[in-house]
Design an enzyme around this catalytic site. Structure first.
Site, PDB file in Angstrom:
ATOM      1  N   GLU A 149       0.812  -1.237   0.034  1.00 17.59           N
ATOM      2  CA  GLU A 149      -0.256   0.026   0.034  1.00 17.59           C
ATOM      3  C   GLU A 149       0.905   1.305  -0.016  1.00 17.59           C
ATOM      4  OE1 GLU A 149      -0.398  -2.506   1.960  1.00 17.59           O
ATOM      5  OE2 GLU A 149      -2.231  -3.155   1.790  1.00 17.59           O
TER       6      GLU A 149
ATOM      7  N   VAL B  68      15.665   8.906  -2.398  1.00 21.22           N
ATOM      8  CA  VAL B  68      16.485   9.734  -1.560  1.00 21.22           C
ATOM      9  C   VAL B  68      17.806   9.027  -1.259  1.00 21.22           C
ATOM     10  CG1 VAL B  68      16.378  10.379   1.064  1.00 21.22           C
ATOM     11  CG2 VAL B  68      14.501  10.753  -0.509  1.00 21.22           C
TER      12      VAL B  68
ATOM     13  N   PHE C 118     -10.467  -7.464  15.554  1.00 20.71           N
ATOM     14  CA  PHE C 118      -9.484  -7.956  14.726  1.00 20.71           C
ATOM     15  C   PHE C 118      -9.245  -6.777  13.650  1.00 20.71           C
ATOM     16  CE2 PHE C 118      -8.864 -10.045  10.587  1.00 20.71           C
ATOM     17  CZ  PHE C 118      -7.656 -10.648  10.589  1.00 20.71           C
ATOM     18  N   GLN C 119      -8.038  -6.540  13.692  1.00 15.93           N
ATOM     19  CA  GLN C 119      -7.386  -5.351  12.822  1.00 15.93           C
ATOM     20  C   GLN C 119      -7.777  -3.987  13.089  1.00 15.93           C
ATOM     21  OE1 GLN C 119      -8.384  -6.927   8.666  1.00 15.93           O
ATOM     22  NE2 GLN C 119      -6.194  -7.665   8.678  1.00 15.93           N
TER      23      GLN C 119
ATOM     24  N   PHE D 239      24.688   7.515   1.119  1.00  9.47           N
ATOM     25  CA  PHE D 239      24.394   9.001   1.644  1.00  9.47           C
ATOM     26  C   PHE D 239      24.490   8.862   2.973  1.00  9.47           C
ATOM     27  CE2 PHE D 239      21.930  12.697   2.486  1.00  9.47           C
ATOM     28  CZ  PHE D 239      22.209  13.477   1.520  1.00  9.47           C
TER      29      PHE D 239
HETATM   30  C1  LIG Z   1      18.775  13.979   0.302  1.00  8.39           C
HETATM   31  C2  LIG Z   1      18.045  15.244   0.354  1.00  8.39           C
HETATM   32  C3  LIG Z   1      19.115  16.358   0.126  1.00  8.39           C
HETATM   33  C4  LIG Z   1      18.403  17.476  -0.297  1.00  8.39           C
HETATM   34  N1  LIG Z   1      19.430  18.737  -0.395  1.00  8.39           N
HETATM   35  C5  LIG Z   1      19.116  19.652  -0.758  1.00  8.39           C
HETATM   36  C6  LIG Z   1      19.747  20.564  -1.232  1.00  8.39           C
HETATM   37  O1  LIG Z   1      21.021  20.730  -1.293  1.00  8.39           O
HETATM   38  N2  LIG Z   1      19.210  21.929  -1.797  1.00  8.39           N
HETATM   39  C7  LIG Z   1      17.981  22.091  -1.856  1.00  8.39           C
HETATM   40  O2  LIG Z   1      17.530  23.123  -2.443  1.00  8.39           O
HETATM   41  N3  LIG Z   1      17.004  20.957  -1.552  1.00  8.39           N
HETATM   42  C8  LIG Z   1      17.396  19.882  -1.036  1.00  8.39           C
HETATM   43  N4  LIG Z   1      16.637  19.046  -0.758  1.00  8.39           N
HETATM   44  C9  LIG Z   1      15.117  19.411  -0.912  1.00  8.39           C
HETATM   45  C10 LIG Z   1      14.773  19.991   0.191  1.00  8.39           C
HETATM   46  O3  LIG Z   1      14.605  19.215   1.391  1.00  8.39           O
HETATM   47  C11 LIG Z   1      13.465  20.742  -0.081  1.00  8.39           C
HETATM   48  O4  LIG Z   1      12.587  19.626  -0.701  1.00  8.39           O
HETATM   49  C12 LIG Z   1      13.369  21.879  -1.288  1.00  8.39           C
HETATM   50  O5  LIG Z   1      14.720  22.541  -1.021  1.00  8.39           O
HETATM   51  C13 LIG Z   1      12.039  22.529  -1.239  1.00  8.39           C
HETATM   52  O6  LIG Z   1      12.092  23.161  -2.601  1.00  8.39           O
HETATM   53  P1  LIG Z   1      10.880  24.202  -2.960  1.00  8.39           P
HETATM   54  O7  LIG Z   1      11.150  25.302  -2.023  1.00  8.39           O
HETATM   55  O8  LIG Z   1      11.222  24.589  -4.361  1.00  8.39           O
HETATM   56  O9  LIG Z   1       9.420  23.423  -2.677  1.00  8.39           O
HETATM   57  P2  LIG Z   1       8.490  23.423  -1.553  1.00  8.39           P
HETATM   58  O10 LIG Z   1       9.282  23.000  -0.272  1.00  8.39           O
HETATM   59  O11 LIG Z   1       7.509  22.711  -2.287  1.00  8.39           O
HETATM   60  O12 LIG Z   1       7.799  24.889  -1.361  1.00  8.39           O
HETATM   61  C14 LIG Z   1       6.908  25.540  -2.317  1.00  8.39           C
HETATM   62  C15 LIG Z   1       6.636  26.826  -1.874  1.00  8.39           C
HETATM   63  O13 LIG Z   1       5.837  27.438  -2.870  1.00  8.39           O
HETATM   64  C16 LIG Z   1       4.647  28.044  -2.260  1.00  8.39           C
HETATM   65  N5  LIG Z   1       3.771  27.946  -3.449  1.00  8.39           N
HETATM   66  C17 LIG Z   1       3.199  26.945  -4.286  1.00  8.39           C
HETATM   67  N6  LIG Z   1       2.599  27.428  -5.444  1.00  8.39           N
HETATM   68  C18 LIG Z   1       2.611  28.699  -5.014  1.00  8.39           C
HETATM   69  C19 LIG Z   1       2.146  29.641  -6.242  1.00  8.39           C
HETATM   70  N7  LIG Z   1       1.491  29.359  -7.250  1.00  8.39           N
HETATM   71  N8  LIG Z   1       2.707  31.172  -5.758  1.00  8.39           N
HETATM   72  C20 LIG Z   1       3.335  31.353  -4.887  1.00  8.39           C
HETATM   73  N9  LIG Z   1       3.946  30.358  -3.822  1.00  8.39           N
HETATM   74  C21 LIG Z   1       3.526  29.044  -4.034  1.00  8.39           C
HETATM   75  C22 LIG Z   1       4.299  26.941  -1.102  1.00  8.39           C
HETATM   76  O14 LIG Z   1       3.286  27.540  -0.442  1.00  8.39           O
HETATM   77  C23 LIG Z   1       5.655  26.625  -0.703  1.00  8.39           C
HETATM   78  O15 LIG Z   1       6.078  27.568   0.416  1.00  8.39           O
HETATM   79  C24 LIG Z   1      17.170  17.747  -0.318  1.00  8.39           C
HETATM   80  C25 LIG Z   1      16.496  16.617  -0.217  1.00  8.39           C
HETATM   81  C26 LIG Z   1      16.780  15.421  -0.079  1.00  8.39           C
HETATM   82  C27 LIG Z   1      15.776  14.278  -0.055  1.00  8.39           C
HETATM   83  C1  LIG Z   2      12.370   4.924   5.027  1.00  9.97           C
HETATM   84  C2  LIG Z   2      13.882   5.695   5.416  1.00  9.97           C
HETATM   85  N1  LIG Z   2      14.733   4.992   6.003  1.00  9.97           N
HETATM   86  C3  LIG Z   2      15.984   5.478   6.382  1.00  9.97           C
HETATM   87  C4  LIG Z   2      16.383   6.724   5.864  1.00  9.97           C
HETATM   88  C5  LIG Z   2      17.552   7.214   6.111  1.00  9.97           C
HETATM   89  N2  LIG Z   2      18.504   7.242   4.742  1.00  9.97           N
HETATM   90  C6  LIG Z   2      18.598   8.258   3.951  1.00  9.97           C
HETATM   91  S1  LIG Z   2      19.213   8.055   2.383  1.00  9.97           S
HETATM   92  C7  LIG Z   2      19.704   6.406   3.140  1.00  9.97           C
HETATM   93  C8  LIG Z   2      20.477   5.445   2.032  1.00  9.97           C
HETATM   94  C9  LIG Z   2      19.758   5.334   0.759  1.00  9.97           C
HETATM   95  O1  LIG Z   2      20.794   4.369   0.200  1.00  9.97           O
HETATM   96  P1  LIG Z   2      20.405   3.722  -1.361  1.00  9.97           P
HETATM   97  O2  LIG Z   2      19.292   3.525  -1.530  1.00  9.97           O
HETATM   98  O3  LIG Z   2      21.456   2.549  -1.532  1.00  9.97           O
HETATM   99  O4  LIG Z   2      21.165   5.017  -1.940  1.00  9.97           O
HETATM  100  P2  LIG Z   2      22.915   5.555  -1.995  1.00  9.97           P
HETATM  101  O5  LIG Z   2      22.807   6.811  -1.138  1.00  9.97           O
HETATM  102  O6  LIG Z   2      23.613   4.276  -1.570  1.00  9.97           O
HETATM  103  O7  LIG Z   2      23.113   5.859  -3.441  1.00  9.97           O
HETATM  104  C10 LIG Z   2      19.094   6.396   4.101  1.00  9.97           C
HETATM  105  C11 LIG Z   2      19.362   4.740   5.080  1.00  9.97           C
HETATM  106  C12 LIG Z   2      15.121   7.580   5.138  1.00  9.97           C
HETATM  107  N3  LIG Z   2      15.409   8.520   4.578  1.00  9.97           N
HETATM  108  N4  LIG Z   2      14.152   6.851   4.657  1.00  9.97           N
END
Ligand SMILES: Cc1cc2nc3c(=O)[nH]c(=O)nc-3n(C[C@H](O)[C@H](O)[C@H](O)COP(=O)(O)OP(=O)(O)OC[C@H]3O[C@@H](n4cnc5c(N)ncnc54)[C@H](O)[C@@H]3O)c2cc1C
Ligand SMILES: Cc1ncc(C[n+]2csc(CCOP(=O)(O)OP(=O)(O)O)c2C)c(N)n1
Ligand SMILES: [Mg+2]
Length: 575
Positions: free
Chosen positions: A51, A383, A113-114, A468
């Site tokens: 799911e 991620v 159940f569940q 990562f």
């Molecule tokens: C492993 C990992 C590493 C990351 N590293 C980075 C990094 O180094 N740099 C980075 O930038 N991000 C990084 N991220 C992503 C980060 O966590 C955020 O998701 C991202 O920065 C948010 O992007 P955003 O502000 O564009 O989007 P959102 O968080 O979606 O924000 C959008 C905003 O726009 C507003 N909005 C929506 N529609 C409108 C509209 N029509 N007009 C005006 N406002 C509007 C919303 O209300 C909201 O506040 C990483 C994510 C992961 C998983």
């Molecule tokens: C559900 C969940 N569990 C754990 C984490 C922490 N976490 C972030 S990245 C990552 C490793 C991802 O490994 P992989 O998919 O092999 O990608 P790699 O970074 O090795 O390229 C983990 C464990 C998470 N973000 N989400």
């Protein structure tokens, strides 16, 4: 002939609202709903293996179409499995409705159940979450759920006991017959004057744009031209901002480009538009900060803000740009663009592969993918390190799309998002950039690609580790532990599951294999044996400095290979 039951009415209302598929796994309590789906031809049942997949798939569909998408789970464990995916949908602000079937209504409260209470469980990851306990609530409660998901851009959950679903319907059709409203939201005239006055006084302005700039590319470029402002983007804004953009200076953040960091840190005025960029450390301390967002509650959430305005990007910029004078000072823009060009070259240098080279560099894999993928491809990325390579090496063009778990940050999202992307976009090329940890976490849904003939191309970056996290451990100054992966041969597993399975061991195999997979008329998986990234200390860091290493990491920007971080001295020079 018996009349409609509540489940039939539910399906009718969803069909009327434009829903064409529901992702889920069946179960006793959901039988009424799945049977109603079987007996009609407007809504398809997409049977997945978990799911959580259903919720992520619906999230990807909603992200790509902007329209309501639906997932379903049976009572107790069935709908509980939706929860992580629903958190992701809620955090990504995409309109998703979840049908959480419930135990028989006369058993609720007995510890049956569940038994769980979806209306409590999903409260935190939804804007609306209600139990339907009698037939007369349908379709009103469902329609409120739909309206809430669409207008708040997030999740609604309808909890429906199996017996109520089978009761005779009281009403016989949808009550609402109007298209989704799309109002223009603009700051007041007085606010626009204030905004224009601040911008007209400043010379060194940087724009930080995010996903809220979707659909306003032209307006954003016109604004940057008037202000002579470099545009930095947050990751979720990449697909909407980076292309055809002479003001682009890359992303900021730990995974960003040093040029994005630099442009933000050296400006006099920072103009945030439609972004919720979460990392406080990357905001300038001394600049005047202006924020424009459609949601007032977002203003000032991530950094101190001097001026906040509520408006949608397109409408606001259209009203604002004519009030701006042409900035005559080009120095800030020029410096930022030069810096960007250098950062880009440095990153590109790392995306190479020599004949026979082992292990392969992930940068090279994604560069090759970028070159051969369709111009309207949809990419999903896990991620983990796949997020880094997606941010840095996939080129956007206004038609390509990216889906990721960027706000919720859940592993294993890429395959699940790809399922929803492909199901809702049958003619489009969909590529899942998966980690080996991520793929293994939700491996069962590889089978869904065959079962539904979804021609998704899964590219697995096989580094035999949770790379990562290993990087994060090292950055925090602790020994990496618990990150090894003892992997199977994913290509053979894919073959056994009826997919094309390929395995690239050396750099020269990457190009032909990716091309073969991309051209393949069906689902394919390519596992690529990539290097396990090592984070080494920059040579100028002393032991004393290393104690504050993680703080330093937060202030710095990872260099392109993510095996070093940009030298502290260099970062200081940029200021
Ligand atoms: C492993 C990992 C590493 C990351 N590293 C980075 C990094 O180094 N740099 C980075 O930038 N991000 C990084 N991220 C992503 C980060 O966590 C955020 O998701 C991202 O920065 C948010 O992007 P955003 O502000 O564009 O989007 P959102 O968080 O979606 O924000 C959008 C905003 O726009 C507003 N909005 C929506 N529609 C409108 C509209 N029509 N007009 C005006 N406002 C509007 C919303 O209300 C909201 O506040 C990483 C994510 C992961 C998983
Ligand atoms: C559900 C969940 N569990 C754990 C984490 C922490 N976490 C972030 S990245 C990552 C490793 C991802 O490994 P992989 O998919 O092999 O990608 P790699 O970074 O090795 O390229 C983990 C464990 C998470 N973000 N989400
Ligand atoms: Mg890995």
């Amino acid at each position: 002939m018996p009349g409609k039951n509540v489940a039939d009415l539910l399906i009718d209302v969803l069909a009327q609202a434009g829903v064409t598929r529901i992702y889920g796994v069946p179960g006793d309590s959901l039988n009424g709903v799945t049977d109603a789906i079987r007996r009609q031809n407007k809504i398809q049942w997409v049977h997945v293996r978990h799911e959580e997949t259903a919720a992520f798939a619906a999230g990807a569909e909603a992200h790509l179409t902007g329209k309501l998408a639906v997932c379903a789970g049976s009572c107790g464990p069935g709908n509980l499995h939706l929860i992580n995916g629903l958190y992701d949908c809620q955090r990504s602000r995409v309109p998703v409705l979840a049908l959480a079937a419930q135990i028989p209504s006369n058993e609720i409260g007995s510890g049956y159940f569940q038994e769980t209470h979806p209306d409590y469980l999903f409260g935190q990851c939804s804007h609306y979450c209600e139990l339907i306990s009698q037939a007369s609530q349908m379709p009103r409660v469902l329609e409120i759920g739909i309206q809430t998901a669409l207008s708040e851009r997030g999740v609604s959950v309808i909890s429906l006991p199996g017996d109520v679903a089978l009761r005779e319907a009281v009403e016989h059709g949808p009550r609402l017959h109007f298209p989704e409203p799309s109002p223009n939201v603009c700051p007041s005239e007085k606010e626009l004057e204030t905004l224009a006055a601040i911008l007209n006084r400043a010379e060194n302005i940087t724009i930080l744009g995010g996903a809220g700039c979707a659909g306003a590319h032209e307006e954003l470029i016109a604004l940057a031209r008037k202000l002579q402002a470099p545009i930095v983007h947050a990751l979720r804004g990449k697909e909407f901002i980076e292309y055809d953009n002479p003001f682009d200076v890359g992303m900021t953040g730990l995974l960003g480009y040093s040029s994005g960091y630099h442009a933000m840190m050296t400006c006099e005025v920072l103009l945030m538009i439609g972004t919720d960029f979460p990392y406080q450390q990357f905001f300038p301390k001394d600049a005047t900060i202006i924020q424009i967002d459609i949601r007032g509650q977002q203003l000032g959430r991530r950094t101190k803000v001097d001026f906040g305005f509520v408006g949608d990007t397109k409408t606001t910029l259209r009203a604002l740009v004519p009030k701006l004078r042409q900035n005559q000072s080009e120095a800030h823009l020029k410096n930022s663009l030069e810096h960007y060009s250098k950062a880009r070259k440095d990153l590109d240098k790392l995306a190479t592969g020599q004949s026979g080279e082992k292990p392969i560099h992930s940068q090279y894999v994604v560069r090759v993918l970028d070159k051969f993928a369709a111009q309207d491809a949809i990419f999903t990325c896990d991620v983990g390190t796949p997020t880094i390579w997606t941010a840095r090496y996939l080129t956007m063009n206004g038609r390509r799309r990216i889906v990721g778990s960027f706000n919720h940050g859940s592993m294993a999202n890429a395959l699940l998002h790809a399922i929803g992307a492909q199901a809702s976009h049958p003619g489009r090329q969909v590529v899942s950039l998966s980690g080996d940890g991520g793929l293994a976490m939700m491996l069962g849904d590889l089978l869904t690609l065959r079962q539904h003939d979804l021609p998704v191309k899964v590219i697995v970056l096989k580094n035999d580790s949770l790379a990562f996290v290993e990087l994060e451990m090292k950055a925090a100054g602790i020994l990496d532990f618990g990150t090894d992966l003892h992997n199977p041969d994913f290509a053979k597993m894919a073959e056994a599951a009826g997919l094309l399975g390929l395995r690239a061991e050396t750099s020269d195999e990457v190009e032909p294999m990716l091309q073969q997979a991309l051209k393949h008329n069906g689902p394919a998986l390519v596992e690529v044996l990539v290097s396990r990234q090592e984070l080494s200390m920059p040579p100028t860091i002393t032991f004393e400095e290393a104690k504050g290493f993680s703080l330093f990491m937060l202030k710095a920007v990872l260099n392109g290979r993510s095996d070093e971080i940009v030298d502290l001295a260099e970062i200081n020079l940029f200021r």
